[in-house]
Design a protein around this motif. Structure first.
Motif, PDB file in Angstrom:
ATOM      1  N   ALA A  35       0.857  -1.198   0.000  1.00  0.00           N
ATOM      2  CA  ALA A  35       0.000   0.000   0.000  1.00  0.00           C
ATOM      3  C   ALA A  35       0.887   1.240   0.000  1.00  0.00           C
ATOM      4  N   VAL A  36       0.683   2.098  -0.988  1.00  0.00           N
ATOM      5  CA  VAL A  36       1.463   3.335  -1.075  1.00  0.00           C
ATOM      6  C   VAL A  36       0.740   4.402  -0.247  1.00  0.00           C
ATOM      7  N   VAL A  37       1.396   4.820   0.834  1.00  0.00           N
ATOM      8  CA  VAL A  37       0.764   5.762   1.767  1.00  0.00           C
ATOM      9  C   VAL A  37       1.598   7.048   1.902  1.00  0.00           C
ATOM     10  N   LYS A  38       2.343   7.359   0.822  1.00  0.00           N
ATOM     11  CA  LYS A  38       3.132   8.600   0.827  1.00  0.00           C
ATOM     12  C   LYS A  38       2.198   9.809   0.848  1.00  0.00           C
ATOM     13  N   ALA A  39       2.779  10.972   1.157  1.00  0.00           N
ATOM     14  CA  ALA A  39       2.020  12.229   1.129  1.00  0.00           C
ATOM     15  C   ALA A  39       0.724  12.117   1.953  1.00  0.00           C
ATOM     16  N   ALA A  41      -0.905   9.506   2.975  1.00  0.00           N
ATOM     17  CA  ALA A  41      -1.851   8.605   2.307  1.00  0.00           C
ATOM     18  C   ALA A  41      -2.704   9.401   1.319  1.00  0.00           C
ATOM     19  N   TYR A  42      -2.004  10.071   0.408  1.00  0.00           N
ATOM     20  CA  TYR A  42      -2.646  10.881  -0.641  1.00  0.00           C
ATOM     21  C   TYR A  42      -3.618  11.896  -0.035  1.00  0.00           C
ATOM     22  N   GLY A  43      -3.156  12.516   1.058  1.00  0.00           N
ATOM     23  CA  GLY A  43      -3.938  13.594   1.662  1.00  0.00           C
ATOM     24  C   GLY A  43      -4.979  13.130   2.655  1.00  0.00           C
ATOM     25  N   VAL A  83      11.004   2.899   1.571  1.00  0.00           N
ATOM     26  CA  VAL A  83      11.129   4.349   1.339  1.00  0.00           C
ATOM     27  C   VAL A  83      11.568   4.536  -0.109  1.00  0.00           C
ATOM     28  N   LEU A  84      10.688   5.087  -0.921  1.00  0.00           N
ATOM     29  CA  LEU A  84      10.892   5.095  -2.374  1.00  0.00           C
ATOM     30  C   LEU A  84      11.990   6.059  -2.818  1.00  0.00           C
ATOM     31  N   HIS A  85      12.151   7.142  -2.098  1.00  0.00           N
ATOM     32  CA  HIS A  85      13.084   8.168  -2.580  1.00  0.00           C
ATOM     33  C   HIS A  85      13.906   8.737  -1.420  1.00  0.00           C
ATOM     34  N   ASN A 135      12.529   7.242 -16.791  1.00  0.00           N
ATOM     35  CA  ASN A 135      13.669   8.176 -16.720  1.00  0.00           C
ATOM     36  C   ASN A 135      13.554   9.143 -15.552  1.00  0.00           C
ATOM     37  N   ARG A 136      13.292   8.570 -14.388  1.00  0.00           N
ATOM     38  CA  ARG A 136      13.168   9.378 -13.187  1.00  0.00           C
ATOM     39  C   ARG A 136      14.232   8.938 -12.165  1.00  0.00           C
ATOM     40  N   LEU A 137      14.142   7.686 -11.703  1.00  0.00           N
ATOM     41  CA  LEU A 137      15.139   7.136 -10.791  1.00  0.00           C
ATOM     42  C   LEU A 137      15.460   5.721 -11.264  1.00  0.00           C
ATOM     43  N   SER A 164      10.662  -1.654 -10.689  1.00  0.00           N
ATOM     44  CA  SER A 164      10.676  -0.531 -11.625  1.00  0.00           C
ATOM     45  C   SER A 164       9.291   0.096 -11.594  1.00  0.00           C
ATOM     46  N   HIS A 165       9.107   1.161 -12.348  1.00  0.00           N
ATOM     47  CA  HIS A 165       7.842   1.897 -12.281  1.00  0.00           C
ATOM     48  C   HIS A 165       7.362   2.202 -13.701  1.00  0.00           C
ATOM     49  N   LEU A 166       6.063   1.983 -13.937  1.00  0.00           N
ATOM     50  CA  LEU A 166       5.496   2.195 -15.274  1.00  0.00           C
ATOM     51  C   LEU A 166       5.187   3.675 -15.493  1.00  0.00           C
ATOM     52  N   SER A 205       3.985  -3.051 -10.885  1.00  0.00           N
ATOM     53  CA  SER A 205       2.685  -2.436 -11.201  1.00  0.00           C
ATOM     54  C   SER A 205       2.191  -1.477 -10.135  1.00  0.00           C
ATOM     55  N   ASN A 206       1.769  -0.297 -10.576  1.00  0.00           N
ATOM     56  CA  ASN A 206       0.975   0.610  -9.735  1.00  0.00           C
ATOM     57  C   ASN A 206      -0.509   0.271  -9.967  1.00  0.00           C
ATOM     58  N   THR A 207      -1.412   1.129  -9.495  1.00  0.00           N
ATOM     59  CA  THR A 207      -2.849   0.816  -9.592  1.00  0.00           C
ATOM     60  C   THR A 207      -3.261   0.467 -11.026  1.00  0.00           C
ATOM     61  N   SER A 208      -2.913   1.323 -11.981  1.00  0.00           N
ATOM     62  CA  SER A 208      -3.350   1.056 -13.359  1.00  0.00           C
ATOM     63  C   SER A 208      -2.630  -0.140 -13.956  1.00  0.00           C
ATOM     64  N   VAL A 221       2.394  -6.063  -5.944  1.00  0.00           N
ATOM     65  CA  VAL A 221       1.926  -4.853  -6.642  1.00  0.00           C
ATOM     66  C   VAL A 221       1.964  -3.688  -5.653  1.00  0.00           C
ATOM     67  N   ARG A 222       2.023  -2.477  -6.210  1.00  0.00           N
ATOM     68  CA  ARG A 222       2.090  -1.268  -5.367  1.00  0.00           C
ATOM     69  C   ARG A 222       0.926  -0.367  -5.731  1.00  0.00           C
ATOM     70  N   SER A 223      -0.037  -0.232  -4.837  1.00  0.00           N
ATOM     71  CA  SER A 223      -1.198   0.584  -5.174  1.00  0.00           C
ATOM     72  C   SER A 223      -1.342   1.772  -4.239  1.00  0.00           C
ATOM     73  N   GLY A 224      -1.597   2.931  -4.841  1.00  0.00           N
ATOM     74  CA  GLY A 224      -1.930   4.132  -4.085  1.00  0.00           C
ATOM     75  C   GLY A 224      -3.335   4.589  -4.456  1.00  0.00           C
ATOM     76  N   ILE A 225      -3.462   5.222  -5.611  1.00  0.00           N
ATOM     77  CA  ILE A 225      -4.705   5.920  -5.958  1.00  0.00           C
ATOM     78  C   ILE A 225      -5.929   4.992  -5.923  1.00  0.00           C
ATOM     79  N   GLY A 226      -5.752   3.730  -6.276  1.00  0.00           N
ATOM     80  CA  GLY A 226      -6.882   2.796  -6.259  1.00  0.00           C
ATOM     81  C   GLY A 226      -7.443   2.614  -4.856  1.00  0.00           C
ATOM     82  N   SER A 351      -6.698  13.806 -10.211  1.00  0.00           N
ATOM     83  CA  SER A 351      -7.123  13.541  -8.833  1.00  0.00           C
ATOM     84  C   SER A 351      -5.936  13.529  -7.875  1.00  0.00           C
ATOM     85  N   TYR A 352      -4.821  12.920  -8.290  1.00  0.00           N
ATOM     86  CA  TYR A 352      -3.638  12.818  -7.429  1.00  0.00           C
ATOM     87  C   TYR A 352      -3.244  14.193  -6.877  1.00  0.00           C
ATOM     88  N   GLU A 353      -3.251  15.197  -7.756  1.00  0.00           N
ATOM     89  CA  GLU A 353      -2.783  16.513  -7.318  1.00  0.00           C
ATOM     90  C   GLU A 353      -3.770  17.146  -6.353  1.00  0.00           C
TER      91      GLU A 353
HETATM   92  C1  LIG Z   1       3.372   6.725  -6.090  1.00  0.00           C
HETATM   93  C2  LIG Z   1       3.911   5.443  -6.572  1.00  0.00           C
HETATM   94  C3  LIG Z   1       3.088   4.321  -6.742  1.00  0.00           C
HETATM   95  C4  LIG Z   1       1.573   4.372  -6.599  1.00  0.00           C
HETATM   96  O1  LIG Z   1       0.978   4.714  -7.838  1.00  0.00           O
HETATM   97  P1  LIG Z   1      -0.621   4.752  -7.999  1.00  0.00           P
HETATM   98  O2  LIG Z   1      -0.827   5.170  -9.413  1.00  0.00           O
HETATM   99  O3  LIG Z   1      -1.116   5.786  -7.039  1.00  0.00           O
HETATM  100  O4  LIG Z   1      -1.141   3.409  -7.689  1.00  0.00           O
HETATM  101  C5  LIG Z   1       3.681   3.110  -7.060  1.00  0.00           C
HETATM  102  N1  LIG Z   1       5.015   3.020  -7.242  1.00  0.00           N
HETATM  103  C6  LIG Z   1       5.846   4.090  -7.135  1.00  0.00           C
HETATM  104  C7  LIG Z   1       7.294   3.920  -7.381  1.00  0.00           C
HETATM  105  C8  LIG Z   1       5.313   5.344  -6.811  1.00  0.00           C
HETATM  106  O5  LIG Z   1       6.134   6.398  -6.724  1.00  0.00           O
END
Ligand SMILES: *Cc1c(COP(=O)(O)O)cnc(C)c1O
Length: 368
Positions: A35-39, A41-43, A83-85, A135-137, A164-166, A205-208, A221-226, A351-353
């Motif tokens: 579960a991605v709970v940064k920021a 938990a998306y506010g 910790v992603l970053h 091309n981010r990290l 990796s991240h899509l 994979s993120n949510t999408s 899998v790593r989900s935030g927005i979902g 929505s994220y912003e």
């Molecule tokens: C923020 C983030 C996610 C979550 O993405 P969602 O589109 O919100 O599911 C997953 N992985 C990484 C590396 C991220 O920075």
């Protein structure tokens, strides 16, 4: 819920559970869920959300920065936290609070090794991030051999996962690009397993990615927005429930004559007699100036009331001409039908912003 008497963000934990279960239903039984709970938990409220998800059986958490991970540990989160970053200045804290860093380039690898060695760590878990096109990290495929040479005699750290991240998993017109990223990641993981002779956890994979690329679920899998209720498409949004409702009240009603102006810089000039309501929420609360000048709107008594003139720091004025309402009445900024995604789109953003911008000044109310 009782009617709002001030600006509040209501957070519905049963909707969170629904979203978690829907996402889980897309996965194989043994696929882990991060579960991605940064920021915050998306506010929403990171402590409450993470503790609730920990009880529901989430396997892993991720935050962006070390301070966010420390806050989760202080709140009682015992599951692993990625910790992603992280930045090298926080590596002592990372180890002291049992947080797991994403290692994305040579500078952070060297700096982390140095700190972990000085602290006599054995097999400290790290996560190697690879770049497959965002091309981010991240490291590249070509770096694997050198990473191995550097680490092969070291007992200090243990590569627990590679990931990796899509870049565009929500955008089906970029399907070819995403498939290419999935393939690049496969090449990376195969090379890694050959060179290192063991298999770490793999995740991409993120949510999408969960929703659109079932072949990319891998080990986790790593989900935030979902989790927070958005599926990034009209079709998928129907399967989710936004967990947050942002409400406020009418502070004051004004009758504006033709030719009068409303707000700072006299940005709105009335071409006819109108009625406006002043609402106690502004850009300091996360409703940016881009929502002003008639773009964004709120809902009062089930009707649209567009924002008039410029958004102020602590207030907006909205046009309530023709709406039967009075001072003290409730105002919906966003909810499950006038969603945050919907409002965000009026100002050309996502929505994220909008949800991550809702400032800490807005009181959070948890609905069990
Ligand atoms: C923020 C983030 C996610 C979550 O993405 P969602 O589109 O919100 O599911 C997953 N992985 C990484 C590396 C991220 O920075």
């Amino acid at each position: 819920m009782p009617k709002a008497q001030e600006t509040v963000l209501e957070i519905d934990l049963s909707a969170l559970k629904h979203n978690f279960e829907y996402l889980k239903s897309k996965l194989q039984k043994d696929t882990k869920f991060l579960a991605v709970v940064k920021a915050f938990a998306y506010g929403n409220d990171a402590d409450t959300i993470a503790l609730y998800l920990q009880d529901l059986g989430v396997d892993y958490f991720a935050v962006a920065y070390t301070g966010e991970g420390v806050a989760l540990r202080n709140a009682g989160i015992t599951k692993p936290i990625l910790v992603l970053h992280p930045l090298p200045t926080s590596f002592h804290t990372i180890i002291e609070r049992c947080l797991e860093p994403s290692i994305y380039n040579w500078k952070v690898l060297n700096a982390f090794l140095e700190v972990a060695t000085a602290k006599n760590q054995k097999q400290y878990p790290i996560h190697l991030k690879f770049n497959t096109g965002l091309n981010r990290l991240g490291f590249d495929l070509e770096d694997i051999q050198t990473i191995h040479s550097k680490l092969q005699w070291s007992e200090t750290i243990h590569i627990k996962s590679i990931f990796s991240h899509l870049a565009a998993s929500e955008d089906l017109s970029e399907k070819a690009f995403t498939e290419q990223q999935i393939q690049s990641f496969k090449n990376i993981t195969e090379t890694f397993e050959k060179v290192f002779d063991y298999k770490p956890l793999l995740h991409l994979s993120n949510t999408s990615g969960i929703l659109n690329y079932s072949d990319a679920h891998l080990d986790m899998v790593r989900s935030g927005i979902g989790l927070y209720g958005f599926g990034n498409s009209e079709k998928e949004n129907k399967n989710f429930k936004p967990i947050a409702t942002l409400k406020s009240v009418i502070s004051q009603i004004h009758h504006i004559e033709k030719g009068e102006t409303v707000g700072y810089n006299r940005a709105f000039k009335s071409e006819e007699a109108i009625t406006t309501a002043t609402i106690p929420i502004g850009h300091a609360d996360g409703i940016g100036r881009q929502y002003g000048q008639g773009k964004g709107y709120v809902i009062i008594k089930s009707q649209k009331a567009p924002i008039v003139g410029n958004v102020c720091m602590d207030m907006i004025m909205v046009n309530i001409t023709g709406i039967v309402c009075e001072e003290g009445d409730e105002v919906i900024i966003f909810d499950t039908s006038h969603t945050a995604e919907h409002l965000a789109n009026t100002a050309n953003t996502i929505s994220y912003e909008l949800v991550t911008a809702i400032s800490q000044r807005v009181k959070r109310i948890i609905i069990k």
